[in-house]
Design a protein around this motif. Structure first.
Motif, PDB file in Angstrom:
ATOM      1  N   SER A 241      -7.405  16.023  -8.845  1.00 50.57           N
ATOM      2  CA  SER A 241      -8.276  15.032  -8.218  1.00 50.57           C
ATOM      3  C   SER A 241      -9.132  14.322  -9.260  1.00 50.57           C
ATOM      4  O   SER A 241      -9.337  13.105  -9.202  1.00 50.57           O
ATOM      5  CB  SER A 241      -9.159  15.706  -7.167  1.00 50.57           C
ATOM      6  OG  SER A 241     -10.040  14.779  -6.581  1.00 50.57           O
TER       7      SER A 241
ATOM      8  N   THR B 139      -9.117  10.312 -10.279  1.00 46.66           N
ATOM      9  CA  THR B 139     -10.309   9.463 -10.308  1.00 46.66           C
ATOM     10  C   THR B 139     -10.371   8.668 -11.610  1.00 46.66           C
ATOM     11  O   THR B 139     -10.655   7.466 -11.613  1.00 46.66           O
ATOM     12  CB  THR B 139     -11.576  10.325 -10.150  1.00 46.66           C
ATOM     13  OG1 THR B 139     -11.545  10.967  -8.871  1.00 46.66           O
ATOM     14  CG2 THR B 139     -12.835   9.472 -10.259  1.00 46.66           C
TER      15      THR B 139
ATOM     16  N   THR C 243       1.912  13.937  -0.366  1.00 39.85           N
ATOM     17  CA  THR C 243       1.154  15.116   0.046  1.00 39.85           C
ATOM     18  C   THR C 243       2.090  16.305   0.241  1.00 39.85           C
ATOM     19  O   THR C 243       3.142  16.185   0.860  1.00 39.85           O
ATOM     20  CB  THR C 243       0.399  14.832   1.356  1.00 39.85           C
ATOM     21  OG1 THR C 243      -0.500  13.739   1.143  1.00 39.85           O
ATOM     22  CG2 THR C 243      -0.384  16.045   1.806  1.00 39.85           C
TER      23      THR C 243
ATOM     24  N   THR D  77       0.851  -1.189   0.000  1.00 40.56           N
ATOM     25  CA  THR D  77       0.000   0.000   0.000  1.00 40.56           C
ATOM     26  C   THR D  77       0.885   1.237   0.000  1.00 40.56           C
ATOM     27  O   THR D  77       1.788   1.357   0.825  1.00 40.56           O
ATOM     28  CB  THR D  77      -0.935   0.026   1.217  1.00 40.56           C
ATOM     29  OG1 THR D  77      -1.784  -1.130   1.178  1.00 40.56           O
ATOM     30  CG2 THR D  77      -1.800   1.286   1.214  1.00 40.56           C
TER      31      THR D  77
ATOM     32  N   GLN E  88      -0.817  11.833  -2.330  1.00 44.23           N
ATOM     33  CA  GLN E  88      -1.581  13.053  -2.125  1.00 44.23           C
ATOM     34  C   GLN E  88      -3.092  12.856  -2.213  1.00 44.23           C
ATOM     35  O   GLN E  88      -3.858  13.688  -1.716  1.00 44.23           O
ATOM     36  CB  GLN E  88      -1.150  14.120  -3.134  1.00 44.23           C
ATOM     37  CG  GLN E  88      -1.435  13.766  -4.567  1.00 44.23           C
ATOM     38  CD  GLN E  88      -0.740  14.665  -5.566  1.00 44.23           C
ATOM     39  OE1 GLN E  88      -0.045  14.195  -6.420  1.00 44.23           O
ATOM     40  NE2 GLN E  88      -0.922  15.966  -5.446  1.00 44.23           N
ATOM     41  N   PHE E  89      -3.541  11.767  -2.826  1.00 44.84           N
ATOM     42  CA  PHE E  89      -4.971  11.524  -2.967  1.00 44.84           C
ATOM     43  C   PHE E  89      -5.467  10.381  -2.077  1.00 44.84           C
ATOM     44  O   PHE E  89      -6.599   9.929  -2.232  1.00 44.84           O
ATOM     45  CB  PHE E  89      -5.319  11.234  -4.431  1.00 44.84           C
ATOM     46  CG  PHE E  89      -5.021  12.391  -5.349  1.00 44.84           C
ATOM     47  CD1 PHE E  89      -5.746  13.570  -5.267  1.00 44.84           C
ATOM     48  CD2 PHE E  89      -3.982  12.326  -6.265  1.00 44.84           C
ATOM     49  CE1 PHE E  89      -5.470  14.649  -6.097  1.00 44.84           C
ATOM     50  CE2 PHE E  89      -3.689  13.388  -7.102  1.00 44.84           C
ATOM     51  CZ  PHE E  89      -4.434  14.566  -7.008  1.00 44.84           C
ATOM     52  N   GLY E  90      -4.624   9.920  -1.181  1.00 44.52           N
ATOM     53  CA  GLY E  90      -5.032   8.847  -0.286  1.00 44.52           C
ATOM     54  C   GLY E  90      -4.047   7.697  -0.278  1.00 44.52           C
ATOM     55  O   GLY E  90      -2.838   7.891  -0.100  1.00 44.52           O
ATOM     56  N   GLU E  91      -4.542   6.505  -0.496  1.00 38.97           N
ATOM     57  CA  GLU E  91      -3.700   5.312  -0.514  1.00 38.97           C
ATOM     58  C   GLU E  91      -4.077   4.431  -1.690  1.00 38.97           C
ATOM     59  O   GLU E  91      -5.244   4.376  -2.094  1.00 38.97           O
ATOM     60  CB  GLU E  91      -3.847   4.501   0.781  1.00 38.97           C
ATOM     61  CG  GLU E  91      -3.325   5.193   2.022  1.00 38.97           C
ATOM     62  CD  GLU E  91      -3.430   4.296   3.248  1.00 38.97           C
ATOM     63  OE1 GLU E  91      -4.221   3.304   3.207  1.00 38.97           O
ATOM     64  OE2 GLU E  91      -2.726   4.563   4.238  1.00 38.97           O
ATOM     65  N   THR E  92      -3.083   3.744  -2.237  1.00 36.97           N
ATOM     66  CA  THR E  92      -3.324   2.796  -3.321  1.00 36.97           C
ATOM     67  C   THR E  92      -2.723   1.460  -2.925  1.00 36.97           C
ATOM     68  O   THR E  92      -1.548   1.387  -2.550  1.00 36.97           O
ATOM     69  CB  THR E  92      -2.682   3.278  -4.635  1.00 36.97           C
ATOM     70  OG1 THR E  92      -3.334   4.479  -5.059  1.00 36.97           O
ATOM     71  CG2 THR E  92      -2.801   2.218  -5.727  1.00 36.97           C
TER      72      THR E  92
ATOM     73  N   ALA F 172       0.934   5.373   0.206  1.00 34.64           N
ATOM     74  CA  ALA F 172       0.218   6.608   0.530  1.00 34.64           C
ATOM     75  C   ALA F 172       0.679   7.716  -0.411  1.00 34.64           C
ATOM     76  O   ALA F 172       1.859   7.795  -0.779  1.00 34.64           O
ATOM     77  CB  ALA F 172       0.484   6.999   1.977  1.00 34.64           C
TER      78      ALA F 172
END
Length: 348
Positions: free
Chosen positions: A144, A148, A161, A51, A55-59, A53
């Motif tokens: 963002s 998506t 981030t 996983t 700037q847009f969360g986690e992948t 982390a």
């Protein structure tokens, strides 16, 4: 070099292309490679899933990626040095074969990446057609909305981030990509290798320590020359002991961008050493005739460095791999500049 050369970092590359919901839904969000990538020369040392982390969360990446698409400007260098060539790169400038510069071509290992274009935004449909199982954009102006759309095609890893667009620290980028590829230890080794090499070069050249320096693009563009404030793509000089010319950020249109210096203000960048990222001999007349450039002390006293195209590209890339080339090629030129013996030539 075309007008979209490093100035592309000054602003977004363009509005995103429209992508239908049906296309994104059809991709399922995590394409899986049908076979191992034969161009890989290393094996992962981490255990998947991993996983990352950003700037847009986690992948979360379920298994070792086999079809990696690069949507940023320079990430291919890191993938290549990790032994994991991508299936697609993105053209920035220079129009090198496969968008891979000479310092990295030996690491392609037979790979022939598709080259994406980003001047009008991300080519979402083309990216989807490549069936990636990982999209890497640590050195890209991903919004963002872009994220998506990209993450609907495949797991997508972006910059950390707080990173400046197009100027994410090379260490952070290396760690992001290495973790996504299951090669965190290998990524740390790349970082340590570069940092140690800079430390060794600085120790071998105490005459660099405390000298003032400026780093500028190699010629005027739309009435200004673009100069890099301290901390913006200037590590290749400060890590050698130089101190960047202060207060140039006041001349940037926005924080995190190059300073726009007009011809009459060129004295602002005079320093013990100036590095001009020129790319060919033909660019020198335009540079030297721009405003007061030819009368700068660094210019008249043989303390200005003029790079050739490949060295300029390596400085702009600022990857672990390109920095090895920078150290090899630039340090001898800096030696001459500090001694006041730098020729007014891109050949150094």
């Amino acid at each position: 070099m075309p007008d979209t050369r490093p100035l592309v970092r000054l602003a977004a590359l363009g509005a995103a292309l429209a992508v239908t919901a049906a296309l994104l839904t059809g991709c399922g969000g995590a394409a899986t490679a049908s076979a191992e990538n034969a161009t890989y020369s290393t094996e992962p040392s981490d255990t998947f899933p991993v996983t990352v982390a950003h700037q847009f969360g986690e992948t979360t990446i379920a298994a070792e990626p086999q079809r990696v698409v690069v949507v940023g400007l320079t990430e291919q260098d890191i993938l290549l040095e990790l032994g994991t060539p991508p299936v697609a790169t993105t053209e920035w400038y220079g129009e090198q074969p496969f968008a891979v510069w000479p310092w990295a071509t030996d690491l392609l290992n037979g790979a022939e990446p598709t080259v994406l274009q980003a001047t009008d935004g991300f080519e979402f449909e083309k990216i989807a057609s490549l069936k990636p199982d990982l999209i890497v954009g640590t050195n890209a102006n991903i919004t963002s909305d872009d994220y998506t759309k990209l993450s609907a095609i495949a797991p997508t890893v972006t910059s950390v981030t707080g990173a400046d667009r197009y100027f994410s620290a090379w260490q952070d980028q290396t760690r992001q990509i290495a973790k996504a590829m299951g090669r965190t230890a290998e990524g740390e080794k790349l970082i340590t290798g570069v940092e140690d090499s800079y430390a060794e070069a600085a120790a071998a050249h105490p005459e660099f320590a405390g000298r003032s320096a400026s780093f500028s693009q190699g010629g005027p563009y739309e009435g200004n020359i673009y100069v890099y404030p301290d901390g913006l793509n200037t590590d290749f000089l400060t890590d050698l002991g130089f101190i960047m010319t202060p207060n140039l950020e006041k001349y940037a249109a926005q924080p995190g961008q190059q300073a726009l210096i007009s011809g009459e203000n060129m004295s602002l960048i005079d320093a013990d050493v100036i590095v001009f990222a020129t790319e060919n001999a033909e660019s020198l007349p335009d540079l030297l005739s721009f405003g007061t450039t030819s009368s700068l002390k660094a210019v008249t006293e043989g303390r200005a460095v003029y790079t050739d195209g490949e060295l300029a590209g390596a400085i702009y890339f600022l990857t672990p791999l390109s920095q090895k080339y920078v150290l090899e090629q630039l340090v001898p030129r800096l030696e001459k500049a500090v001694a006041g013996q730098s020729p007014q030539s891109v050949d150094g």
